[in-house]
Design a protein around this motif. Structure first.
Motif, PDB file in Angstrom:
ATOM      1  N   THR A  96       0.830  -1.196   0.000  1.00  0.00           N
ATOM      2  CA  THR A  96       0.000   0.000   0.000  1.00  0.00           C
ATOM      3  C   THR A  96       0.866   1.248   0.000  1.00  0.00           C
ATOM      4  N   CYS A  97       0.452   2.214  -0.795  1.00  0.00           N
ATOM      5  CA  CYS A  97       1.095   3.524  -0.814  1.00  0.00           C
ATOM      6  C   CYS A  97       0.002   4.574  -0.660  1.00  0.00           C
ATOM      7  N   LEU A  98       0.166   5.457   0.284  1.00  0.00           N
ATOM      8  CA  LEU A  98      -0.782   6.543   0.494  1.00  0.00           C
ATOM      9  C   LEU A  98      -0.198   7.812  -0.117  1.00  0.00           C
ATOM     10  N   VAL A  99      -0.958   8.439  -1.015  1.00  0.00           N
ATOM     11  CA  VAL A  99      -0.523   9.681  -1.646  1.00  0.00           C
ATOM     12  C   VAL A  99      -1.362  10.819  -1.079  1.00  0.00           C
ATOM     13  N   GLY A 100      -0.698  11.768  -0.464  1.00  0.00           N
ATOM     14  CA  GLY A 100      -1.386  12.915   0.118  1.00  0.00           C
ATOM     15  C   GLY A 100      -1.182  14.164  -0.730  1.00  0.00           C
ATOM     16  N   VAL A 101      -2.278  14.810  -1.104  1.00  0.00           N
ATOM     17  CA  VAL A 101      -2.224  16.058  -1.868  1.00  0.00           C
ATOM     18  C   VAL A 101      -2.874  17.153  -1.023  1.00  0.00           C
ATOM     19  N   ARG A 102      -2.100  18.157  -0.687  1.00  0.00           N
ATOM     20  CA  ARG A 102      -2.592  19.269   0.136  1.00  0.00           C
ATOM     21  C   ARG A 102      -2.711  20.514  -0.728  1.00  0.00           C
ATOM     22  N   ARG A 103      -3.955  21.040  -0.847  1.00  0.00           N
ATOM     23  CA  ARG A 103      -4.193  22.233  -1.657  1.00  0.00           C
ATOM     24  C   ARG A 103      -4.713  23.363  -0.763  1.00  0.00           C
ATOM     25  N   PRO A 104      -3.887  24.359  -0.474  1.00  0.00           N
ATOM     26  CA  PRO A 104      -4.360  25.503   0.312  1.00  0.00           C
ATOM     27  C   PRO A 104      -5.207  26.451  -0.542  1.00  0.00           C
ATOM     28  N   LEU A 105      -6.072  27.196   0.105  1.00  0.00           N
ATOM     29  CA  LEU A 105      -6.885  28.197  -0.571  1.00  0.00           C
ATOM     30  C   LEU A 105      -6.214  29.561  -0.445  1.00  0.00           C
ATOM     31  N   GLU A 106      -6.538  30.453  -1.362  1.00  0.00           N
ATOM     32  CA  GLU A 106      -5.999  31.808  -1.278  1.00  0.00           C
ATOM     33  C   GLU A 106      -6.558  32.540  -0.066  1.00  0.00           C
ATOM     34  N   ARG A 107      -7.787  32.192   0.300  1.00  0.00           N
ATOM     35  CA  ARG A 107      -8.383  32.706   1.532  1.00  0.00           C
ATOM     36  C   ARG A 107      -9.414  31.686   1.999  1.00  0.00           C
ATOM     37  N   PRO A 108      -9.682  31.602   3.288  1.00  0.00           N
ATOM     38  CA  PRO A 108     -10.642  30.613   3.785  1.00  0.00           C
ATOM     39  C   PRO A 108     -12.021  30.784   3.143  1.00  0.00           C
ATOM     40  N   ASP A 195       1.192  20.640  -2.248  1.00  0.00           N
ATOM     41  CA  ASP A 195       2.177  19.679  -1.766  1.00  0.00           C
ATOM     42  C   ASP A 195       1.679  18.267  -2.049  1.00  0.00           C
ATOM     43  N   VAL A 196       2.529  17.440  -2.664  1.00  0.00           N
ATOM     44  CA  VAL A 196       2.200  16.038  -2.941  1.00  0.00           C
ATOM     45  C   VAL A 196       3.280  15.158  -2.324  1.00  0.00           C
ATOM     46  N   ARG A 197       2.869  14.184  -1.533  1.00  0.00           N
ATOM     47  CA  ARG A 197       3.836  13.278  -0.913  1.00  0.00           C
ATOM     48  C   ARG A 197       3.306  11.852  -0.937  1.00  0.00           C
ATOM     49  N   ARG A 198       4.241  10.916  -1.093  1.00  0.00           N
ATOM     50  CA  ARG A 198       3.901   9.494  -1.028  1.00  0.00           C
ATOM     51  C   ARG A 198       4.330   8.941   0.323  1.00  0.00           C
ATOM     52  N   TYR A 199       3.475   8.102   0.884  1.00  0.00           N
ATOM     53  CA  TYR A 199       3.767   7.480   2.169  1.00  0.00           C
ATOM     54  C   TYR A 199       3.630   5.967   2.016  1.00  0.00           C
ATOM     55  N   GLU A 200       4.640   5.227   2.438  1.00  0.00           N
ATOM     56  CA  GLU A 200       4.606   3.772   2.371  1.00  0.00           C
ATOM     57  C   GLU A 200       4.114   3.201   3.697  1.00  0.00           C
ATOM     58  N   LEU A 201       3.304   2.154   3.610  1.00  0.00           N
ATOM     59  CA  LEU A 201       2.801   1.486   4.804  1.00  0.00           C
ATOM     60  C   LEU A 201       3.935   0.739   5.504  1.00  0.00           C
TER      61      LEU A 201
END
Length: 210
Positions: A96-108, A195-201
């Motif tokens: 299993t590989c977990l891919v996390g993509v974090r997208r911030p907004l310009e304003r809430p 930000d995109v990161r891969r995480y291994e189990l």
């Protein structure tokens, strides 16, 4: 008459799966309504993720994949014998590989959060086939309305890399290059920084098991 394949799901030296598959075959041999046959993965020399086009298209480039497809296509149902590894499937099947993509907004903004998630769901639905190796995708909107996070579970990191490759869909485009996927990056109010990161189990604990 139904043709049922008993798939030997291990190719390791010293495996027990073949013997168990033969036992299952013996149990079903006397049935008048079905024909059972043992299908051994070791006989096909299949490689992991070596086909450039998803299997749903049936456009195979390797002889071993064509041979496997011909065998499987002639069967109506399957019994799969897999080894046990740490109270689950074997390590290769359970990678299993977990891919996390974090997208911030310009304003809430909760509406922008929902728009971002909506465009990604639309893009997933527009794909000609689910990306091979993608098991699940979960979306989270931060409580402060400033960020959207997508956690996608893939079979392994290679499956994720393959989906991003230019030739994945056989048309010079990979996952993320279609108009629907480009629209996910054009939602007003979404910051261009992400930000995109891969995480291994590396371990897991079941509730109540500790």
């Amino acid at each position: 008459m139904l043709r049922i394949g008993i798939i030997v799901g291990s190719t390791r030296p010293g495996r027990k799966a073949r013997a168990i598959a033969e036992w299952v075959h013996g149990q079903g041999a006397g049935r008048p309504d079905a024909k059972f046959e043992v299908v051994d993965l070791a006989d096909y020399d299949l490689a992991h993720l070596d086909e450039p086009i998803p299997a749903v298209f049936g456009q195979y480039s390797h002889d071993h994949t064509r041979a496997w497809s011909a065998t499987i296509s002639g069967l109506d149902a399957f019994v799969v014998v897999v080894p046990e590894y740490n109270h689950s499937f074997d390590e290769a099947a359970n990678a299993t590989c977990l891919v996390g993509v974090r997208r911030p907004l310009e304003r809430p903004d909760p509406e922008t959060q929902r728009a971002r998630v909506g465009t990604v769901l639309t893009a997933l639905g527009a794909d000609v086939a689910p990306p091979r190796g993608l098991r699940a995708a979960t979306f989270f909107a931060s409580a402060d309305a400033a960020t959207v996070i997508n956690l996608a579970e893939w079979a392994n990191a290679d499956a994720h890399r393959a989906a991003l490759a230019p030739a994945y869909f056989g048309e010079g485009a990979g996952l993320g290059d279609s108009p629907a996927w480009r629209a996910t990056r054009e939602v007003p109010g979404i910051s261009p920084q992400y930000d995109v990161r891969r995480y291994e189990l590396v371990g897991a604990v079941e509730a109540g098991a500790a």
